[in-house]
Motif scaffolding. Structure first.
Motif, PDB file in Angstrom:
ATOM      1  N   ASP A 132       1.127  -3.069 -12.858  1.00  0.00           N
ATOM      2  CA  ASP A 132       1.519  -1.686 -13.094  1.00  0.00           C
ATOM      3  C   ASP A 132       2.446  -1.300 -11.949  1.00  0.00           C
ATOM      4  O   ASP A 132       2.012  -1.164 -10.808  1.00  0.00           O
ATOM      5  N   LEU A 135       1.548   2.059  -9.846  1.00  0.00           N
ATOM      6  CA  LEU A 135       0.187   2.248  -9.349  1.00  0.00           C
ATOM      7  C   LEU A 135       0.067   1.595  -7.984  1.00  0.00           C
ATOM      8  O   LEU A 135       0.388   0.418  -7.821  1.00  0.00           O
ATOM      9  N   ASP A 162      -0.828   6.508  -4.840  1.00  0.00           N
ATOM     10  CA  ASP A 162      -1.436   7.301  -5.909  1.00  0.00           C
ATOM     11  C   ASP A 162      -2.848   7.742  -5.541  1.00  0.00           C
ATOM     12  O   ASP A 162      -3.275   8.843  -5.895  1.00  0.00           O
ATOM     13  N   PRO A 176      -9.969   7.458 -12.641  1.00  0.00           N
ATOM     14  CA  PRO A 176      -8.876   7.148 -13.581  1.00  0.00           C
ATOM     15  C   PRO A 176      -7.922   6.087 -13.039  1.00  0.00           C
ATOM     16  O   PRO A 176      -7.384   5.283 -13.809  1.00  0.00           O
ATOM     17  N   LEU A 177      -7.713   6.074 -11.724  1.00  0.00           N
ATOM     18  CA  LEU A 177      -6.839   5.063 -11.125  1.00  0.00           C
ATOM     19  C   LEU A 177      -7.532   3.702 -11.116  1.00  0.00           C
ATOM     20  O   LEU A 177      -6.903   2.672 -11.396  1.00  0.00           O
ATOM     21  N   ALA A 226      -9.655   2.708 -13.247  1.00  0.00           N
ATOM     22  CA  ALA A 226      -9.678   2.233 -14.638  1.00  0.00           C
ATOM     23  C   ALA A 226      -8.381   1.513 -14.994  1.00  0.00           C
ATOM     24  O   ALA A 226      -8.377   0.585 -15.814  1.00  0.00           O
ATOM     25  N   ARG A 227      -7.268   1.924 -14.363  1.00  0.00           N
ATOM     26  CA  ARG A 227      -5.976   1.303 -14.646  1.00  0.00           C
ATOM     27  C   ARG A 227      -5.876  -0.113 -14.075  1.00  0.00           C
ATOM     28  O   ARG A 227      -4.944  -0.852 -14.398  1.00  0.00           O
ATOM     29  N   GLN A 257      -8.102  -2.415 -14.669  1.00  0.00           N
ATOM     30  CA  GLN A 257      -8.769  -3.345 -15.570  1.00  0.00           C
ATOM     31  C   GLN A 257      -7.822  -4.008 -16.574  1.00  0.00           C
ATOM     32  O   GLN A 257      -7.859  -5.224 -16.756  1.00  0.00           O
ATOM     33  N   ARG A 258      -6.997  -3.210 -17.241  1.00  0.00           N
ATOM     34  CA  ARG A 258      -6.195  -3.758 -18.340  1.00  0.00           C
ATOM     35  C   ARG A 258      -5.267  -4.884 -17.896  1.00  0.00           C
ATOM     36  O   ARG A 258      -5.251  -5.953 -18.533  1.00  0.00           O
TER      37      ARG A 258
END
Length: 563
Positions: free
Chosen positions: A197, A200, A204, A277-278, A280-281, A283-284
């Motif tokens: 990402d 990110l 952040d 929320p950060l 969580a980003r 993981q993908r």
């Protein structure tokens, strides 16, 4: 030839050389004795460029004259205003590289030229070209761009492993997040898959705290004064570092708003909830890498965390939860990439390593647009080189004209993973004459991509024997020699902060920064100490200045510990 490796980072940059006497990579300290040079640029009141520690200290007091995190915008047309002057990310990066080069030459007592520079694995062709241009402006020649995760795996010794290995390299720096699966198989270091990402990073997490503090006073970041944002950013950065310690249960800081002192406080649990929320980003991209490489988490030998943002405890815990493996922390996460880039610079000259093969993969799919028969006006993206294809590579696909009357075949060149062409990044286009072709004549489109991230597109057909070629470049990024010379002339009008004044400038900048972070009587006392230091400088007495420097450093150290 001295073998040099550089980590041009979003938050901090490092430079190293391969010590032939000790047979190991060694990082080079800057003029202040630190291995980390903040990637921050400031323009002082005399229009002199300031790089690193002093510039970082000026972020609060002179936000309109200071720029940071510009690496995120490499390869774009964004400009940064320092007072009344405009600078591109390439120009700002060149100042950082020049500073690293100057410090390295002072340390090594010789000129350096050829370097290996690390870049995020997710950097596209424009961003890689921008990095090369920045190096040229700094008087450096790039022997190779190496992806940061690959550099990290080399620092951890993957090339010396006696048996096959699978490394998951997680790089969470100041502005970008990369995750890579790297394997060693029969003397081949193979990047199996990469993802990430590009928007990110540690910045952040810091701004999440800034936004939370602003929310307490009912304000959004877009509406807040730059001076307040700068003050909150410094204090939020300090708070984030405190939460990197396992024993920290809560942290707080004070700030002034509309004439009143406000307190912002968070518990460790609240901090985790705030940045969830950060987290969580993360993981993908991690799971995408595992899926693309067809390797299960159970097959991993090591999980490596690099980049300063991985120091945050909750980040470490997040990756342990995702992978079910405790990450390795043998090396300083800030230093691993620079060490790896330096080792790679040595490997390029080491004949004993000739049997060792290193391969990389392409981070994005590259392709073109084709007619969508289902939805008129919404062209589909047709990948020609799929993401995570081993590079260098050359692949071809064939297309036909859409109707008999078509005179020109427009072949746009896209990068991305979206199904509709327009939703991907457009890199360029080729206009190919097709009036003499019928609807069944095939036109070949060949994409060739090399290790430096440069894309070459060739279009041909058998009937007309025409050949159109495009090497992807962006006028504002891939600079010609003439354009580089023109920029050098522009930058030459700027003064570079004299090295011999740096220590005193840094002390004064730290005094100004500390003054902004306190209020009331403490401010008055800090100002008095600053004035005393200035008075001692004006004596031009080396002994008195030396004593004043040591005294000021002790005062500043004690004050900074209070924050």
């Amino acid at each position: 030839m001295i073998e040099i490796g550089i980590d041009l980072g979003t938050s901090n940059s490092l430079i190293g050389y391969f010590n032939s006497e000790t047979n190991e990579a060694q990082l080079i300290p800057n003029r202040f004795g630190s291995l980390l040079t903040p990637s921050v640029i400031s323009l002082d009141e005399d229009d002199a460029i300031i790089v690193g520690e002093i510039a970082k200290a000026r972020k609060i007091t002179y936000p309109d004259r200071t720029a940071s995190a510009f690496k995120r915008f490499m390869g774009t047309e964004k400009e940064f205003m320092l007072d009344k002057r405009k600078f591109s990310p390439v120009e700002l990066s060149s100042f950082v590289l020049t500073s690293l080069k100057t410090d390295a030459e002072a340390f090594l007592k010789t000129e350096i030229k050829d370097v290996v520079i690390s870049v995020p694995a997710y950097f596209n062709a424009f961003q890689r070209e921008a990095t090369i241009s920045a190096a040229k402006l700094a008087g450096l020649s790039v022997r190779q761009l190496i992806s940061e995760p690959t550099a990290a795996s080399i620092a951890y010794g993957i090339e010396n492993a006696e048996e096959d290995q699978n490394f998951l390299v997680v790089d969470l720096g100041g502005g970008t997040f990369d995750v890579s699966l790297i394997s060693l198989f029969e003397q081949i270091i193979q990047v199996e898959a990469i993802s990430g990402d590009s928007q990110l990073g540690g910045e952040d997490f810091t701004f999440a705290l800034v936004d939370a503090a602003l929310e307490k006073v009912g304000m959004k970041r877009e509406k807040a004064p730059v001076s307040l944002i700068s003050e909150l950013y410094a204090k939020a950065e300090n708070m984030k570092q405190k939460f990197s310690e396992a024993l920290t249960l809560s942290a707080s800081f004070d700030f002034e708003y509309e004439g009143e002192t406000r307190k912002f406080m968070l518990t460790a649990v609240e901090f985790r909830e705030l940045i969830m929320p950060l987290l969580a980003r993360l993981q993908r991209p991690t799971k995408r890498v595992m899926n693309d490489s067809n390797i299960d988490f159970e097959e991993l030998d090591k999980v490596i965390l690099v980049g300063g943002a991985t120091r945050t405890l909750v980040v470490q815990q997040a990756f342990e939860k995702i992978t079910d493996i405790k990450p390795s922390d043998d090396l300083n996460p800030d230093e691993a990439i620079a060490l790896g880039a330096t080792i790679r610079a040595h490997m390029l000259n080491d004949k004993s390593r000739e049997e060792l093969i290193m391969t990389d993969v392409i981070g994005f799919s590259l392709g073109t647009a084709v007619l969508n028969h289902e939805e008129t006006g919404k062209s589909l993206f047709m990948p020609i080189i799929e993401r995570n294809t081993v590079i260098p590579t050359s692949m071809e696909k064939r297309v036909v004209k859409s109707h008999a009357q078509q005179k020109t075949l427009e072949i746009p060149i896209y990068q991305g993973e979206k199904p509709y062409a327009k939703d991907n990044l457009k890199l360029g286009a080729i206009q190919y004459p097709c009036a003499k072709l019928n609807e069944h004549d095939l036109v070949s489109i060949r994409y060739s991509y090399d290790e430096s991230g440069i894309l070459e597109v060739d279009v041909t057909d058998e009937k007309q024997k025409l050949h159109k070629n495009l090497v992807i470049q962006n006028r504002n990024v891939k600079l010609s020699d003439a354009e580089l010379d023109q920029i050098k002339k522009k930058l030459s009008t700027l003064k570079i902060n004299p090295l011999e004044q740096d220590e005193n400038k840094l002390i004064l900048a730290r005094f100004e920064q500390i003054y902004a972070e306190f209020i009331g009587e403490q401010r008055e006392w800090i100002l008095a100490q600053q004035n005393y230091f200035v008075h001692e400088l004006q004596t031009n007495n080396p002994h008195r200045i030396y004593e004043a420097q040591n005294r000021a450093k002790r005062i500043l150290f004690d004050l900074e510990r209070m924050l």
